[in-house]
Design a protein around this motif. Sequence first.
Motif, PDB file in Angstrom:
ATOM      1  N   ASN A   1      -6.956 -92.726  43.396  1.00 57.31           N
ATOM      2  CA  ASN A   1      -6.768 -94.132  43.042  1.00 57.31           C
ATOM      3  C   ASN A   1      -7.529 -95.070  43.976  1.00 57.31           C
ATOM      4  O   ASN A   1      -8.118 -96.059  43.534  1.00 57.31           O
TER       5      ASN A   1
ATOM      6  N   LEU B   1     -10.583 -97.690  43.007  1.00 62.26           N
ATOM      7  CA  LEU B   1     -10.641 -99.112  43.391  1.00 62.26           C
ATOM      8  C   LEU B   1     -11.908 -99.404  44.190  1.00 62.26           C
ATOM      9  O   LEU B   1     -12.511-100.477  44.050  1.00 62.26           O
TER      10      LEU B   1
ATOM     11  N   ALA C   1      -6.126 -98.892  53.195  1.00 60.57           N
ATOM     12  CA  ALA C   1      -5.519 -97.892  52.304  1.00 60.57           C
ATOM     13  C   ALA C   1      -5.900 -96.481  52.758  1.00 60.57           C
ATOM     14  O   ALA C   1      -5.057 -95.568  52.763  1.00 60.57           O
TER      15      ALA C   1
ATOM     16  N   LEU D   1       0.993 -98.407  50.333  1.00 60.52           N
ATOM     17  CA  LEU D   1      -0.026 -98.590  49.302  1.00 60.52           C
ATOM     18  C   LEU D   1       0.403 -99.632  48.273  1.00 60.52           C
ATOM     19  O   LEU D   1      -0.440-100.378  47.768  1.00 60.52           O
ATOM     20  N   ASP D   2       1.694 -99.694  47.963  1.00 58.62           N
ATOM     21  CA  ASP D   2       2.170-100.736  47.051  1.00 58.62           C
ATOM     22  C   ASP D   2       1.906-102.120  47.628  1.00 58.62           C
ATOM     23  O   ASP D   2       1.442-103.024  46.923  1.00 58.62           O
TER      24      ASP D   2
ATOM     25  N   HIS E   1      -1.815-102.765  47.533  1.00 56.33           N
ATOM     26  CA  HIS E   1      -2.261-103.001  46.154  1.00 56.33           C
ATOM     27  C   HIS E   1      -1.908-104.418  45.713  1.00 56.33           C
ATOM     28  O   HIS E   1      -2.699-105.085  45.044  1.00 56.33           O
ATOM     29  N   TYR E   2      -0.738-104.879  46.104  1.00 54.44           N
ATOM     30  CA  TYR E   2      -0.338-106.258  45.797  1.00 54.44           C
ATOM     31  C   TYR E   2      -1.314-107.240  46.441  1.00 54.44           C
ATOM     32  O   TYR E   2      -1.783-108.185  45.792  1.00 54.44           O
TER      33      TYR E   2
ATOM     34  N   TYR F   1      -4.357-106.591  47.311  1.00 54.33           N
ATOM     35  CA  TYR F   1      -5.634-106.376  46.630  1.00 54.33           C
ATOM     36  C   TYR F   1      -5.701-107.221  45.359  1.00 54.33           C
ATOM     37  O   TYR F   1      -6.695-107.915  45.107  1.00 54.33           O
ATOM     38  N   GLU F   2      -4.648-107.142  44.549  1.00 49.16           N
ATOM     39  CA  GLU F   2      -4.604-107.903  43.298  1.00 49.16           C
ATOM     40  C   GLU F   2      -4.653-109.408  43.565  1.00 49.16           C
ATOM     41  O   GLU F   2      -5.348-110.144  42.858  1.00 49.16           O
TER      42      GLU F   2
END
Length: 186
Positions: free
Chosen positions: A116, A120, A145, A171-172, A175-176, A178-179
């Motif tokens: 994953n 990305l 990450a 990672l959550d 990822h948040y 990142y978004e």
Amino acid sequence: MNRDLKQKENELKKMNREIVRLRKNYDRAAKKYADASDRKDALITLKGFIDRAQDLAGRMTDAIARAKESAPQDPDSYWYDNNDELNELQEEFNDIKNTANAYTNVIRTLKDAEKNIRSLEKEVSGMNLNDDERMDELRSLLSQAYDVLREAWNMAIESPEDAVSYLTENLDALHYQYEETLNGEE
């Protein structure tokens, strides 16, 4: 009495099938991560559990053979003399199998997480953002990450469950971020 030995022999067959399955999982992971030094310790630990399971299966084979030999000589007590040992070996095997399965699962989870992150990374490299600061932030998050992934591999040696929790939680959060960065929110 004979039925009990047949049941133990069937359990032994299941143990051997489980060992074959664990070895296949190990072989796949070892092949994939042959050059990854941060993963070798986890793989060595997994191999150690599989080797211990193989040893237990051998000891169980010997205990069943002893029980079969003593059965004709003492039909009333052969089972009682050997049953405790067989049950202990089965219980120890189950503990090792569960631990080896936990290692196999964490290796699979870490492999998926790595896939994953790489996805990305490709996404970021293909972007045409005119905002260098935002691109740098995205690259930094991907670097973080990979750091989380490396730390999770190190944690996997001591506790597969803790490694997965650490990986998922961190990672959550990344990822948040990142978004948010990708969408221009901060």
